[in-house]
Design a protein around this motif. Structure first.
Motif, PDB file in Angstrom:
ATOM      1  N   LEU A   1     -18.243   2.144 -19.285  1.00  0.00           N
ATOM      2  CA  LEU A   1     -17.815   1.294 -20.391  1.00  0.00           C
ATOM      3  C   LEU A   1     -16.540   1.844 -21.028  1.00  0.00           C
ATOM      4  O   LEU A   1     -16.315   3.059 -21.037  1.00  0.00           O
ATOM      5  CB  LEU A   1     -18.913   1.205 -21.450  1.00  0.00           C
ATOM      6  CG  LEU A   1     -20.249   0.609 -20.994  1.00  0.00           C
ATOM      7  CD1 LEU A   1     -21.309   0.821 -22.058  1.00  0.00           C
ATOM      8  CD2 LEU A   1     -20.096  -0.863 -20.666  1.00  0.00           C
ATOM      9  N   LYS A   2     -15.753   0.939 -21.594  1.00  0.00           N
ATOM     10  CA  LYS A   2     -14.515   1.338 -22.254  1.00  0.00           C
ATOM     11  C   LYS A   2     -14.390   0.558 -23.562  1.00  0.00           C
ATOM     12  O   LYS A   2     -14.078  -0.624 -23.551  1.00  0.00           O
ATOM     13  CB  LYS A   2     -13.306   1.063 -21.363  1.00  0.00           C
ATOM     14  CG  LYS A   2     -11.973   1.408 -22.003  1.00  0.00           C
ATOM     15  CD  LYS A   2     -10.816   1.005 -21.092  1.00  0.00           C
ATOM     16  CE  LYS A   2      -9.475   1.242 -21.776  1.00  0.00           C
ATOM     17  NZ  LYS A   2      -8.332   0.806 -20.941  1.00  0.00           N
TER      18      LYS A   2
ATOM     19  N   CYS B   1     -20.994   5.617 -22.301  1.00  0.00           N
ATOM     20  CA  CYS B   1     -19.805   5.084 -21.625  1.00  0.00           C
ATOM     21  C   CYS B   1     -19.609   5.729 -20.258  1.00  0.00           C
ATOM     22  O   CYS B   1     -19.128   5.079 -19.316  1.00  0.00           O
ATOM     23  CB  CYS B   1     -18.561   5.285 -22.492  1.00  0.00           C
ATOM     24  SG  CYS B   1     -18.504   4.210 -23.941  1.00  0.00           S
TER      25      CYS B   1
END
Length: 556
Positions: A320-321, A315
């Motif tokens: 990214l989440k 992430c």
């Protein structure tokens, strides 16, 4: 019930162009590998990269046991179930390694009626990505020894070469070898060894690279060893980063396949989670997020390994989440964590369940600690009793998380509808407040201690003299500001595989610390972690066969 391979062989697969059409992928953006497999090109990413992202769902699990948890099966089943409730969903998975397939695991593409197909191709050579990674890695190995043989202009110290060779097969006899024997013409003798391909830094780099040029830059940063005056030597110093990259020009393209219910699946990359970061490629995951409303992906082994690295490494580099995390558990595995022998797991045992469920509790706490909403998926077996199921449901309610019974193994997507509805409900009612566990700029020891105390629940960390020396060297070289990739047993929250459940009061011993400068993380080795596994007494390969019509059997 039919075996996994029998179910897969009866699947009604659609031509991969039709699977691509569901996602809005044009035919000119596909590179076909037969009727049911394709790679997607860089042109697709360029076309869709500015679209908003869909929702990202991470599937992880409690610590694995011999009873099996069904994490990949749940991932596949949840993707199928999402489509059944009218959501546009895509799955993003890792590629299997031939070593475990032929060794103890057998097939690794889901199970029952929640599988990715064509199952035989996926578990065997697929689109050749593993072979490309093996070739690129071993090219660098060959160049190292050739450089020394041809005069050693860089002054590489043969005693400080870190780069081993790789093979995508379990072969314990190759763990420690001597190369260069047979006289002057055959090279300079030195100790060497083999790792399994999925342990290669090239694999980690492929899965973390954004594009071809990022891949090349990362390959160039690989540290293969040190000179006589302790300066690092890189693949770029050896002028082989370009050649390694061209060997991987196709391997970096994500693979598109489908499930038994024709749900699209990107399957790309496959680093192990106990010796690497355990996630499929950033490229595949980010592409999937542009093409679907929901992306379901997984991270290897338990949440203390795969999920921790997904959240802190993948992430971080992929920006990214995750919107939700699904933790897979089974009644059987929780009773095993409570001290029940494998042979007795089919018998009801609420006392053992009450003891072993602490393992699930710790993983729930850990995942919630990242600020992401959690859903527990109970992978159902027909030996589970109502009292056992209800006990887990009450426990989850007390922990403040949703809990769903999953029957995706036996019923496919239909068996995951309750899970899909609860995941969607959580995503739409709870905003993910994702945050990293640590700042990568912190000192190495502080980052390690944070993982050990907060994720594993340990008291602290003990370092060998070699590990202490390595940390000081990395600090001097400026490699200390990188995330941590812990190499640890998957079977326990601790570094001792025998400590089941939720152990307390333990310390973790760090035996070795090294940098994967190309991948961009520091590898911290604890316990007895084998980077080249061995075959079991009765390898799965002994049960596999093929008939005169080309029909395969025994592949799980």
């Amino acid at each position: 019930m039919l075996t996994d391979i029998e179910i897969a062989q009866q699947a009604k697969m659609r031509h991969i162009r039709h699977i691509a059409e569901v996602l809005g992928i044009y035919e000119e953006e596909l590179e076909y590998y037969g009727k049911y497999k394709a790679k997607v090109t860089e042109q697709l990413w360029e076309r869709v990269k500015d679209r908003p992202d869909g929702k990202l769902i991470l599937v992880t699990a409690i610590n694995p046991t011999p009873a099996g948890e069904g994490k990949t099966t749940t991932t596949v089943g949840l993707g199928q179930a999402m489509n059944r409730i009218g959501k546009k969903a895509v799955i993003a998975l890792r590629e299997p390694s031939l070593g475990p397939v032929m060794g103890i695991k057998g097939g690794a593409a889901g199970g029952g009626y929640s599988q990715v197909v064509p199952m035989e191709d996926i578990n065997l050579h697929f689109t050749g990505d593993m072979h490309a990674i093996t070739s690129a890695h071993n090219l660098l190995s060959a160049v190292i020894d050739n450089h020394i043989q041809q005069g050693n202009k860089l002054g590489i110290d043969p005693r400080q070469i870190l780069w081993k060779r790789v093979l995508d097969m379990n072969d314990r006899a190759l763990r420690n070898i001597v190369v260069g024997l047979g006289g002057k013409i055959n090279g300079v003798p030195r100790e060497d060894g083999f790792m399994i391909t999925v342990a290669s830094e090239v694999m980690a780099i492929l899965c973390l690279a954004e594009n071809l040029m990022d891949l090349k830059n990362r390959l160039g940063r690989i540290i293969i060893g040190y000179t006589y005056d302790n300066r690092p030597v890189t693949a770029k110093d050896l002028k082989v980063d370009g050649a390694m990259t061209l060997l991987l020009k196709d391997a970096i393209k994500p693979n598109l396949v489908q499930t038994l219910e024709n749900t699209p699946c990107f399957m790309h990359g496959g680093p192990f989670a106990n010796i690497a970061h355990g996630c499929n490629s950033i490229a595949a995951t980010k592409l999937a997020l542009k093409l679907a409303d929901y992306v379901i992906t997984e991270a290897g082994f338990g949440a203390d390994l795969g999920a921790e690295k997904f959240l802190n490494i993948k992430c971080r580099y992929g920006n990214l989440k995750p919107d939700a995390i699904v933790i897979v558990a089974t009644v059987r595995a929780l009773k095993y964590n409570g001290g029940v022998p494998k042979a007795d797991l089919k018998l009801e045992n609420l006392d053992a369940l009450a003891k072993g469920i602490a393992n699930l509790g710790k993983h729930i706490e850990n995942m919630k600690g990242f600020g992401v909403p959690v859903v527990v998926s109970i992978n159902y077996f027909d030996t589970d009793t109502r009292d056992e199921i209800e006990y887990i449901q009450r426990y989850c309610a007390e922990m403040g998380v949703e809990c769903a019974i999953s029957e995706v193994f036996a019923k496919g997507g239909e068996g995951g509808i309750d899970l899909a509805n609860k995941v969607e409900k959580v995503i739409n009612t709870t905003v993910s407040d994702f945050k990293f566990l640590y700042d990568e700029k912190l000192p190495i020891k502080e980052k390690i201690n944070t993982i050990v105390t907060q994720i594993y629940g340990g008291q602290g960390v003990v370092y060998t003299s070699g590990a202490e020396k390595a940390i000081k060297q990395l600090e001097l070289l400026g490699y200390d500001r990188l995330p941590i990739c812990m190499a640890k047993t998957q079977y326990s929250l601790s570094d001792d595989p025998a400590l089941l459940g939720r152990p307390e009061g333990f310390t973790v011993t760090v035996k070795e610390v090294k940098v994967s400068a190309g991948a961009g993380f520091i590898v911290v080795l604890t316990g007895d972690i084998m980077t080249m596994p061995g075959l079991p007494k009765e390898p799965m390969a002994e049960k596999m066969d093929i008939d005169e019509n080309g029909k395969i059997r025994g592949l799980f």
